[in-house]
Design an enzyme around this catalytic site. Structure first.
Site, mmCIF file in Angstrom:
data_model
loop_
_atom_site.group_PDB
_atom_site.id
_atom_site.type_symbol
_atom_site.label_atom_id
_atom_site.label_comp_id
_atom_site.label_asym_id
_atom_site.label_seq_id
_atom_site.Cartn_x
_atom_site.Cartn_y
_atom_site.Cartn_z
ATOM 1 N N HIS A 23 99.526 -4.941 62.120
ATOM 2 C CA HIS A 23 100.394 -4.984 60.930
ATOM 3 C C HIS A 23 100.588 -3.551 60.427
ATOM 4 C CE1 HIS A 23 99.465 -9.482 59.919
ATOM 5 N NE2 HIS A 23 100.551 -9.353 60.670
ATOM 6 N N HIS A 79 106.472 -18.668 66.830
ATOM 7 C CA HIS A 79 106.334 -17.821 65.630
ATOM 8 C C HIS A 79 107.207 -16.599 65.864
ATOM 9 C CE1 HIS A 79 104.470 -15.617 62.414
ATOM 10 N NE2 HIS A 79 103.433 -15.137 63.059
ATOM 11 N N GLU A 81 106.969 -13.639 64.526
ATOM 12 C CA GLU A 81 106.373 -12.313 64.353
ATOM 13 C C GLU A 81 106.366 -11.571 65.691
ATOM 14 O OE1 GLU A 81 102.688 -12.294 62.176
ATOM 15 O OE2 GLU A 81 103.017 -10.226 61.521
ATOM 16 N N ASP A 83 104.544 -9.636 67.390
ATOM 17 C CA ASP A 83 103.459 -9.583 68.385
ATOM 18 C C ASP A 83 103.575 -10.734 69.383
ATOM 19 O OD1 ASP A 83 102.832 -11.050 66.037
ATOM 20 O OD2 ASP A 83 100.702 -11.083 66.533
ATOM 21 N N HIS A 145 100.977 -18.628 59.613
ATOM 22 C CA HIS A 145 100.983 -17.950 58.334
ATOM 23 C C HIS A 145 102.380 -17.463 57.922
ATOM 24 C CE1 HIS A 145 101.010 -13.613 59.895
ATOM 25 N NE2 HIS A 145 101.097 -14.362 60.971
ATOM 26 N N ASP A 164 98.993 -18.334 65.925
ATOM 27 C CA ASP A 164 98.014 -17.442 65.284
ATOM 28 C C ASP A 164 96.759 -18.186 64.812
ATOM 29 O OD1 ASP A 164 99.149 -14.911 65.550
ATOM 30 O OD2 ASP A 164 100.427 -15.165 63.790
ATOM 31 N N TYR A 192 89.643 -12.452 60.838
ATOM 32 C CA TYR A 192 91.039 -12.878 60.979
ATOM 33 C C TYR A 192 91.387 -13.893 59.893
ATOM 34 C CZ TYR A 192 95.376 -13.987 63.419
ATOM 35 O OH TYR A 192 96.699 -14.150 63.742
ATOM 36 N N HIS A 225 95.872 -15.143 70.032
ATOM 37 C CA HIS A 225 95.032 -13.933 70.031
ATOM 38 C C HIS A 225 93.605 -14.345 70.361
ATOM 39 C CE1 HIS A 225 98.129 -11.600 67.936
ATOM 40 N NE2 HIS A 225 98.210 -12.555 67.026
HETATM 41 FE FE LIG Z 1 101.592 -13.803 62.958
HETATM 42 FE FE LIG Z 2 99.906 -12.979 65.886
#
Ligand SMILES: [Fe+2]
Ligand SMILES: [Fe+2]
Ligand SMILES: Cc1cc2nc3c(=O)[nH]c(=O)nc-3n(C[C@H](O)[C@H](O)[C@H](O)COP(=O)(O)O)c2cc1C
Length: 397
Positions: A23, A79, A81, A83, A145, A164, A192, A225
Site C-alpha cells: 500500500h 478484487h 486492487e 496487487d 476489504h 484477501d 494482516y 496472499h
Molecule cells: Fe486488497
Molecule cells: Fe491483496
C-alpha cells in the site's frame, strides 16, 4: 514457477521475497508477500486473479509454461486492487475478449483504474459458473476489504478462493499452512487482520456466519496472499471469528515517545507497576518514534489496555503519538482501555490532549492521567509505579 495443488488446480502466482512496504509506503511487510493466482482446469479452464503489475510479464511467461493462454476460457477477478488485477491488461492483450467474471463494484474499480472495456460478466451472491464436472459458486463480500471483493467456492474440489481474506503478507517457499513456520505464519496473519480487516470486524463476522450457514464442505482455502490452508482450513475461520469479536489478550502495552528521556523513565516505571500488580499480564513497551507503526497497531489490537505517553512540545504532543492515534482511529478498535502520561516543562497540555485524542478514537480513558514536570525524581517515579499498578489492578476489580 507454478505449483500443483491437486489435479486440475495449479498455483500460478508470484512470491515477492523483496517486498518490505505494501500500500505504497503505508504497510510494512517484513517477511515479503505473495500474490496468489490459480489456474483451474476442467472442461473449461479458469484463471482466478492475477499478480501485481510490476510482475505482469514474469507472470505471463510463467503462465504460458503451464497452459496455452488461448485455452483460458474465463477469468475471475475477485478484487480490483492492483496487487491482484495488475496483470489483467497485459494478459488480455494476448487473449482479448475473454470473459472477466467479477462483481458490479469490480467493474467500477477495474474501469476506474485501467480505463479498458473488457468483457465483464457481473456476478452476484449465489450465481454459479459451470466449468464441466464442477462449478464455481460466488459470494459477494463487500468491504472485505473493498466494495468489489468476491469469494469463489469451487464444488467438487471443495475449495474456497478467498481473495484477501485469510491471507498474510508472508513469502514462504513452504506454501502450505502445515509446512510453514507456524509462529511466523500466525503472526503475519494477525498483523494482516489487525491492519487491514479490523475496521470491518462486524462485516467479517456477518460474512463468515453467512458462509458457514451454507454448510459448504471445505478441503482447502486459497487466499491471494501467503499460505494455502489445506490442513484443517477451518482453523483460520475460527481464528477470524475470535479476531472479529473485539479481540484482546491479557496484554497491556505501554507506548511513548520522548525527547530527553523523562517520558521514557515514566514509561518504564509504569510498566514495572503493571507487572507488580499483575504478574500474569504480558507487558510490552515501545518507543513509538522508533518502532514500526503497523507492528504497534498489531500489539494494540492484541491488548486489553494501552498506556500512552508524550512530552508536551509547543503545547501539543509529539507527532509520532499523533500519527499513531490517528492510525488507531482508522482501525476502529473497540473494548480497550487507555490512560495517558507525560513529562512537561511549563504548560503541560500533552496528557489532556492524549486523553481527548484517545477518547475520540474509541478508547475508554480510565483516569485523568499522570504528568511530571521536567524529569521525574524518585518520589515521582513512585507515583508512576502506582499509576501502573492501578491501571493493571482495575482490570481485576
Ligand atoms: Fe486488497
Ligand atoms: Fe491483496
Ligand atoms: C522544542 C520543545 C518544545 C517544548 N514545548 C513545551 C510546551 O509547549 N509546553 C510545556 O509544558 N513544555 C514544553 N517543552 C518542555 C518539555 O515538555 C520538557 O522538557 C519535558 O520534560 C520533556 O520530556 P521528555 O524528557 O520526555 O522529552 C518543550 C521542550 C522542547 C524541547
Amino acid at each position: 514457477m507454478s505449483i500443483k495443488l491437486k489435479d486440475g488446480i495449479t498455483w500460478v502466482g508470484k512470491i515477492d521475497w523483496e517486498l518490505r512496504k505494501f500500500h505504497g509506503e503505508s504497510l510494512s511487510t517484513h517477511r515479503g508477500s505473495s500474490y496468489n493466482a490459480f489456474l483451474v482446469e476442467d472442461e473449461k479452464t479458469v484463471l482466478v486473479d492475477t499478480v501485481w503489475g510490476p510482475y505482469a510479464k514474469e507472470f505471463i511467461e510463467d503462465l504460458k509454461k503451464t497452459v496455452d493462454l488461448k485455452k483460458i476460457d474465463y477469468i475471475i477477478a475477485q478484487h480490483g486492487e492492483t496487487d491482484h488485477s495488475g496483470s489483467l491488461s497485459e494478459l488480455l492483450r494476448y487473449i482479448p475478449g475473454t470473459p472477466v467474471y467479477c462483481t458490479a463494484n469490480a467493474v467500477k474499480s477495474l474501469k476506474g483504474q485501467y480505463h479498458e472495456d473488457w468483457n465483464f460478466q457481473v456476478v452476484k451472491t449465489g450465481d454459479r459458473l459451470n466449468i464441466g464436472s464442477k462449478e464455481f459458486v460466488f459470494i459477494e463480500a463487500p468491504m472485505l476489504h473493498w466494495p468489489d471483493s468476491l469469494l469463489s467456492y469451487l464444488t467438487g474440489d471443495e475449495i474456497l478462493f478467498s481473495n484477501d481474506a485469510f491471507g498474510q503478507h508472508y513469502a514462504t517457499a513452504q506454501m502450505f499452512n502445515d509446512l510453514a513456520d507456524q509462529s511466523e505464519m500466525l503472526a503475519e496473519a494477525k498483523k494482516y487482520y489487525a491492519n487491514i480487516l479490523a475496521p470491518f470486524n462486524k462485516l467479517v463476522e456477518k460474512k463468515i456466519q453467512e458462509v458457514l450457514a451454507l454448510n459448504l464442505p471445505l478441503k482447502m482455502i486459497c487466499p491471494d496472499h501467503g499460505v494455502i490452508w489445506r490442513q484443517n482450513p477451518a482453523q483460520i475461520i475460527e481464528q477470524y471469528l475470535l479476531w472479529a469479536r473485539d479481540y484482546q489478550e491479557n496484554q497491556i502495552t505501554v507506548l511513548y515517545d520522548t525527547m530527553w528521556n523523562g517520558t521514557r523513565r515514566m514509561a518504564e516505571t509504569i510498566a514495572e507497576g503493571i507487572k507488580e500488580a499483575d504478574p500474569a499480564v504480558t507487558v510490552k513497551l515501545y518507543h513509538v518514534g522508533k518502532e514500526d507503526i503497523n507492528d504497534i497497531v498489531t500489539e494494540v489490537f492484541s491488548s486489553k489496555g494501552i498506556v500512552v505517553g508524550s512530552p508536551t512540545v509547543n503545547n501539543r504532543v509529539l507527532f509520532s503519538l499523533a500519527g499513531l492515534i490517528d492510525e488507531l482511529g482508522r482501525m476502529n478498535l473497540k473494548n480497550k482501555r487507555a490512560a495517558a502520561f507525560g513529562a512537561y516543562g511549563w504548560s503541560g497540555e500533552a496528557v489532556k490532549l492524549l486523553n481527548g485524542m484517545l477518547t475520540e478514537v474509541g478508547f475508554a480513558i480510565v483516569n485523568d492521567g499522570l504528568r511530571v514536570a521536567w524529569n521525574p525524581d524518585e518520589e515521582q517515579l513512585d507515583s508512576c509505579r502506582q499509576f501502573g499498578r492501578d491501571f493493571a489492578a482495575d482490570f481485576t476489580k
